[in-house]
Design a protein around this motif. Sequence first.
Motif, mmCIF file in Angstrom:
data_model
loop_
_atom_site.group_PDB
_atom_site.id
_atom_site.type_symbol
_atom_site.label_atom_id
_atom_site.label_comp_id
_atom_site.label_asym_id
_atom_site.label_seq_id
_atom_site.Cartn_x
_atom_site.Cartn_y
_atom_site.Cartn_z
ATOM 1 N N GLY A 271 0.820 -1.212 0.000
ATOM 2 C CA GLY A 271 0.000 0.000 0.000
ATOM 3 C C GLY A 271 0.853 1.260 0.000
ATOM 4 O O GLY A 271 2.050 1.224 -0.322
ATOM 5 N N PHE A 272 0.227 2.368 0.381
ATOM 6 C CA PHE A 272 0.924 3.658 0.416
ATOM 7 C C PHE A 272 0.208 4.545 1.421
ATOM 8 O O PHE A 272 -1.003 4.726 1.318
ATOM 9 N N ASP A 273 0.885 5.069 2.404
ATOM 10 C CA ASP A 273 0.400 6.026 3.422
ATOM 11 C C ASP A 273 0.853 5.635 4.831
ATOM 12 O O ASP A 273 1.232 6.483 5.612
ATOM 13 N N ASP A 274 0.709 4.335 5.150
ATOM 14 C CA ASP A 274 0.895 3.838 6.515
ATOM 15 C C ASP A 274 -0.117 4.434 7.495
ATOM 16 O O ASP A 274 0.253 5.064 8.484
ATOM 17 N N ILE A 275 -1.390 4.210 7.221
ATOM 18 C CA ILE A 275 -2.430 4.581 8.185
ATOM 19 C C ILE A 275 -2.407 3.576 9.335
ATOM 20 O O ILE A 275 -1.867 2.469 9.201
ATOM 21 N N GLY A 276 -2.981 3.965 10.461
ATOM 22 C CA GLY A 276 -2.959 3.117 11.652
ATOM 23 C C GLY A 276 -3.431 1.695 11.409
ATOM 24 O O GLY A 276 -2.824 0.728 11.882
ATOM 25 N N MET A 277 -4.504 1.553 10.649
ATOM 26 C CA MET A 277 -5.101 0.236 10.419
ATOM 27 C C MET A 277 -4.172 -0.746 9.725
ATOM 28 O O MET A 277 -4.331 -1.952 9.857
ATOM 29 N N SER A 278 -3.211 -0.229 8.967
ATOM 30 C CA SER A 278 -2.327 -1.112 8.213
ATOM 31 C C SER A 278 -1.477 -1.976 9.136
ATOM 32 O O SER A 278 -1.011 -3.036 8.739
ATOM 33 N N ALA A 279 -1.291 -1.522 10.361
ATOM 34 C CA ALA A 279 -0.507 -2.302 11.325
ATOM 35 C C ALA A 279 -1.385 -3.283 12.095
ATOM 36 O O ALA A 279 -0.874 -4.099 12.856
ATOM 37 N N TRP A 280 -2.701 -3.209 11.930
ATOM 38 C CA TRP A 280 -3.585 -4.137 12.655
ATOM 39 C C TRP A 280 -3.261 -5.573 12.239
ATOM 40 O O TRP A 280 -3.025 -5.846 11.048
ATOM 41 N N PRO A 281 -3.269 -6.493 13.217
ATOM 42 C CA PRO A 281 -2.837 -7.861 12.946
ATOM 43 C C PRO A 281 -3.464 -8.540 11.720
ATOM 44 O O PRO A 281 -2.742 -9.172 10.950
ATOM 45 N N PRO A 282 -4.776 -8.425 11.459
ATOM 46 C CA PRO A 282 -5.294 -9.174 10.318
ATOM 47 C C PRO A 282 -4.809 -8.605 8.984
ATOM 48 O O PRO A 282 -4.911 -9.269 7.975
ATOM 49 N N TYR A 283 -4.299 -7.405 8.991
ATOM 50 C CA TYR A 283 -3.810 -6.805 7.748
ATOM 51 C C TYR A 283 -2.294 -6.912 7.655
ATOM 52 O O TYR A 283 -1.766 -7.483 6.729
ATOM 53 N N SER A 284 -1.592 -6.360 8.627
ATOM 54 C CA SER A 284 -0.127 -6.375 8.616
ATOM 55 C C SER A 284 0.420 -6.072 7.226
ATOM 56 O O SER A 284 1.128 -6.856 6.614
ATOM 57 N N LEU A 285 0.053 -4.891 6.752
ATOM 58 C CA LEU A 285 0.314 -4.481 5.367
ATOM 59 C C LEU A 285 1.687 -3.835 5.208
ATOM 60 O O LEU A 285 2.033 -2.904 5.937
ATOM 61 N N THR A 286 2.463 -4.316 4.262
ATOM 62 C CA THR A 286 3.694 -3.635 3.866
ATOM 63 C C THR A 286 3.297 -2.385 3.088
ATOM 64 O O THR A 286 2.443 -2.447 2.205
ATOM 65 N N THR A 287 3.908 -1.262 3.434
ATOM 66 C CA THR A 287 3.434 -0.010 2.822
ATOM 67 C C THR A 287 4.526 1.044 2.820
ATOM 68 O O THR A 287 5.611 0.837 3.376
ATOM 69 N N TRP A 288 4.235 2.161 2.188
ATOM 70 C CA TRP A 288 5.169 3.280 2.120
ATOM 71 C C TRP A 288 4.735 4.319 3.137
ATOM 72 O O TRP A 288 3.629 4.828 3.078
#
Lengths: 334, 334
Positions: A271-288
Motif C-alpha cells: 500500500g501507500f500512506d501507513d495509516i494506523g489500520m495497516s498495522a492491525w494484525p489481520p492486515y499487517s500491510l507492507t506499505t510506504w
Amino acid sequence: MRKKNINASDVAKFSGVSQSTVSRVFTPGANVSEKTRRRVLQAANELGYHPNAIARGLITQKTNMIGIAMGDVKNPFYAEILGKFSYGLRTKGYHVLFVNTDTTDIQGEEVSQFLEYNVDGVIITDALLSSSVVTRFLENDIPVVLFNRYIEDCPCSIVCCDNILGGTKIGEHFLNTGHQRLAFIAGKRNTSTSKDREKGFREALRQKDLEPLLEFGEYTYHGGYAAAVRLLQMEQRPDGIFCANDIMALGALDAAKQLGIKVPDDVSIIGFDDIGMSAWPPYSLTTWQQPVDFMIQAAIDILIQEIDDSAQEPQHRLIQGGLIARNSVQLRTT
Amino acid sequence: MRKKNINASDVAKFSGVSQSTVSRVFTPGANVSEKTRRRVLQAANELGYHPNAIARGLITQKTNMIGIAMGDVKNPFYAEILGKFSYGLRTKGYHVLFVNTDTTDIQGEEVSQFLEYNVDGVIITDALLSSSVVTRFLENDIPVVLFNRYIEDCPCSIVCCDNILGGTKIGEHFLNTGHQRLAFIAGKRNTSTSKDREKGFREALRQKDLEPLLEFGEYTYHGGYAAAVRLLQMEQRPDGIFCANDIMALGALDAAKQLGIKVPDDVSIIGFDDIGMSAWPPYSLTTWQQPVDFMIQAAIDILIQEIDDSAQEPQHRLIQGGLIARNSVQLRTT
C-alpha cells in the motif's frame, strides 16, 4: 444580553493601567512586563472581557485564521492530518476555518468563503484545484500551500511526499523479491498522487521490460476490493499488487481472503500512506510511510513565512518516505 | 497589493446601481430583482470584489461562523461527522471554525478562541466539558449544542443517541440468543456515552440476575484488542462481549482471531456506532446504528433556532438507533 459590551477601557480602569497597555497584553509578541500582564489578565477574567479578534483583525489586517480545504475527511489518513494541522497551527496562534469539499474540486464557493473571512493563508489537501483558483488567492495576497498535491508550474508553495520515488522503490522491492507479474490499482483519476505513484512504479518495472496491469479503485476500500477481485479472477493473475493508498490495499487484502487466495503466499500486496489500520494484525500491510509530522510542520512553517513576508518566494518541498515491511509481501523464488 | 481596496462603491459605479443595491445583493435573503443581481455579480466578478464578512459581522453582530470542538478526529465515526456538519452548515450559510482538542477536556483556550471570533454558535462533540464552560458561552449569548454528550441538568441543548436504550436492547439481544456469560468493554471513563451504554446493558442483564464482567478499552482499537485478550484468556471466558464502540469491537474481533477463538462460534461480539468498517467482510460486526444524518440535522436545526431567537429554550433530544445484525453473534442453545 451579551457581556461583549465590556471593553478594553473597562479593563484598563479596573486594573489601573492605560488602555494601550491592555491592548498590548492582548497583542501577541507585544512588550509588557509580566507583573502588569498578570494584573490585566486577572481584571479581564473577573470582568468577563475577551478581546474581539475580529475587530482587531480589521485594524491589523490579520485574522489569524487559516482556511483548510479537505476533500475526503472519511479517509483516516486525512482525518489524522486535519487533527495535526489544527494542533500545530494552534501552537503558532492560528485558528482553522475548515471546509469539507464534497466534490473533489475546490469550487468558487469555498474560495469565496476564505476570501470573505479574510484568512491569512490557505492549506489545500486532498482536493483538486485549478490554477485560476490559486491565482484568485494570490491576487488577494493570501498565500496558499498545497499539501500532498502537486501541480506543475504552480505559483504557490507545495509540500508533498515524493510520490514518484515511493512508486519506484515499491516497484524495485517487488522485483528484488522475485515478483514477475505486477499490477497497479490507481486511486482517483487526475490526482497527482496516484499519477506520480504509477509513474515511479512504471519506471522501475521498465528496467526489466515489464508493464503493470492497471485497475482503478477510486482511493476507497470498496473500490480497492472490487479492483482486486477483477485482477485476482484473471486467468493469469498477478503475483504482486501495488495499491496507490492503504485503504484500497485493505480492500484488496480482504478481497483475496474472500476468494481463498493467500496473502502473501499466492499474492503480495503493498500500500501507500501507513495509516494506523495497516498495522492491525489481520492486515499487517507492507506499505510506504509518509513522514506526516514532518510534512505538516514544513507546510505550517512555509505558510507562516509567507504570511509574515509577502515577498517570500513559493517553495516546492518534496519529502521522502520509507518502506515499512510487514507481512503482505513474500520472497518468491522461481 | 491586496485587491481588497475594491469596495462596494466601485461595484455600484461599474454596474450603474446604488451602493445599497450592491449591499442587498450580498446580503442573504435581501430583496433584489434577478436581473439586477446578475448585473451586480458580474461587475463584482470582473473587478475582483468580494464582500468582507468580517466587517459585515461587526455591523450585523453575526459572523456566520459556528465553532466545532472535537476530541478524537482519528475515530472514523467522528471524522465522518465533521464532514457532514461542515456540509450541512454550509447549506445553511454557516462556516466552521474547527478546533481539535487533543486533551479530552475542552479547555479555556478553546473557549476563548470561539469567544474572540464571536462565533454565532458552538457544537461540541466527543469532548468533555464542565458546566462552567457552557455557562461562559451562554453568558455571551452564544448557544451551545452538545452532540452525543449528555450532561445532567445541562443549561444548553443536547442531541444524543439514546445510549441507555441501545445498551438495554443489546443486552436483551444477547439474552434472547442464549448467551449467559457476558462482558462489557467500556470506553473512556467519565464519558456519558460509555456510562449510559453500560447502564442500559446492566439493566437488561439484571432481569436475569446477571452481572457483566467489566474491562476498559479507552475507545481505541488497541484498547479494545487488549481488553478482549484479558477477557478471552480468563479461565471461564465470556460467551458474549458488548464493546461500547465499533473501533474497540474491531480490536476485539482481531484479538479473538489471534487467540484462535472463533467468532461467533466461541464468542459473540456486538459494537456500537455502525462505522463503515464494521460492514467490511472480515469483520461483519453486529452493532447498534446511530442515525447520524438525522442527529446532525437535528443539531443544526436546534442551533440555528437558538441563534435566530435567543429566547428559545434549550432542547434535549434523545434519538433512537437500531440493531444491525451481521455475523458476529450466534444463537446459542444450552
